[in-house]
Design an enzyme around this catalytic site. Structure first.
Site, PDB file in Angstrom:
ATOM      1  N   GLU A  11    -114.551  39.180-118.306  1.00 35.05           N
ATOM      2  CA  GLU A  11    -115.022  39.947-117.145  1.00 35.05           C
ATOM      3  C   GLU A  11    -115.460  41.348-117.569  1.00 35.05           C
ATOM      4  O   GLU A  11    -116.444  41.881-117.057  1.00 35.05           O
ATOM      5  CB  GLU A  11    -113.914  40.052-116.099  1.00 35.05           C
ATOM      6  CG  GLU A  11    -113.509  38.717-115.495  1.00 35.05           C
ATOM      7  CD  GLU A  11    -112.350  38.842-114.538  1.00 35.05           C
ATOM      8  OE1 GLU A  11    -112.544  38.542-113.348  1.00 35.05           O
ATOM      9  OE2 GLU A  11    -111.255  39.266-114.979  1.00 35.05           O
ATOM     10  N   TYR A  15    -126.389  55.472 -93.414  1.00 36.95           N
ATOM     11  CA  TYR A  15    -125.823  54.312 -94.107  1.00 36.95           C
ATOM     12  C   TYR A  15    -126.459  54.123 -95.476  1.00 36.95           C
ATOM     13  O   TYR A  15    -125.844  53.556 -96.373  1.00 36.95           O
ATOM     14  CB  TYR A  15    -125.890  53.038 -93.259  1.00 36.95           C
ATOM     15  CG  TYR A  15    -127.241  52.690 -92.697  1.00 36.95           C
ATOM     16  CD1 TYR A  15    -128.208  52.070 -93.476  1.00 36.95           C
ATOM     17  CD2 TYR A  15    -127.540  52.944 -91.371  1.00 36.95           C
ATOM     18  CE1 TYR A  15    -129.442  51.741 -92.961  1.00 36.95           C
ATOM     19  CE2 TYR A  15    -128.761  52.610 -90.837  1.00 36.95           C
ATOM     20  CZ  TYR A  15    -129.719  51.999 -91.641  1.00 36.95           C
ATOM     21  OH  TYR A  15    -130.939  51.676 -91.115  1.00 36.95           O
ATOM     22  N   LYS A  38    -114.922  39.051-104.573  1.00 40.02           N
ATOM     23  CA  LYS A  38    -115.137  38.658-105.968  1.00 40.02           C
ATOM     24  C   LYS A  38    -115.511  37.165-105.991  1.00 40.02           C
ATOM     25  O   LYS A  38    -114.663  36.299-106.172  1.00 40.02           O
ATOM     26  CB  LYS A  38    -113.865  38.928-106.777  1.00 40.02           C
ATOM     27  CG  LYS A  38    -114.030  38.822-108.266  1.00 40.02           C
ATOM     28  CD  LYS A  38    -112.762  39.303-108.969  1.00 40.02           C
ATOM     29  CE  LYS A  38    -112.911  39.262-110.466  1.00 40.02           C
ATOM     30  NZ  LYS A  38    -111.693  39.755-111.137  1.00 40.02           N
ATOM     31  N   GLU A  46    -108.415  45.915-106.376  1.00 41.34           N
ATOM     32  CA  GLU A  46    -107.664  46.805-105.496  1.00 41.34           C
ATOM     33  C   GLU A  46    -107.987  48.269-105.806  1.00 41.34           C
ATOM     34  O   GLU A  46    -108.170  49.080-104.891  1.00 41.34           O
ATOM     35  CB  GLU A  46    -106.151  46.567-105.645  1.00 41.34           C
ATOM     36  CG  GLU A  46    -105.664  45.246-105.097  1.00 41.34           C
ATOM     37  CD  GLU A  46    -105.757  44.076-106.080  1.00 41.34           C
ATOM     38  OE1 GLU A  46    -105.133  43.043-105.801  1.00 41.34           O
ATOM     39  OE2 GLU A  46    -106.461  44.190-107.112  1.00 41.34           O
TER      40      GLU A  46
END
Length: 119
Positions: free
Chosen positions: A22, A51, A97, A71
């Site tokens: 990863e 935005y 994910k 997290e």
């Protein structure tokens, strides 16, 4: 007035994760950002939160830094968004994910964090 601004499924490529592949090869992440914004009633961008600027800030955090945990990515995105504009009163960030390294079939893996200005 309090407005709700939602950005859903912003797609970014990042190098977040615990496993070495990863970190080396990266993967796609999706970010949802839901905001409570104190805004005026004028028909002007100056009376609300852009935005587009929020999306740019989320992209900066998600692509310019690397984290082991989604997290932590969610927490950093939350802090960055809350610091972006004083009119943002509360935010919820969800990191999805879609290519999480699981052997099981799954529909979604995500982590959400919420916070308010001054927390």
């Amino acid at each position: 007035m309090i407005y709700k601004i939602r950005l859903d499924a912003l797609e970014f490529f990042g190098y977040h994760g615990v496993q070495q592949h990863e970190k080396d090869f990266g993967q796609t992440f999706l970010v949802d950002c839901h905001l409570d914004v104190e805004a005026g009633s004028e028909d002007s961008i100056d009376s609300t939160v852009s935005y587009a600027l929020v999306a740019d800030e989320l992209e900066r955090v998600a692509t310019k830094q690397r984290f082991d945990l989604i997290e932590t990515l969610a927490q950093r995105c939350l802090a960055a968004v809350l610091d972006l504009d004083a009119r943002i009163l509360r935010a919820t960030i969800t990191i999805h994910k879609p290519n999480a390294p699981l052997t099981q079939s799954f529909g979604d893996v995500s982590v959400s964090v919420s916070g308010a200005r001054g927390d």
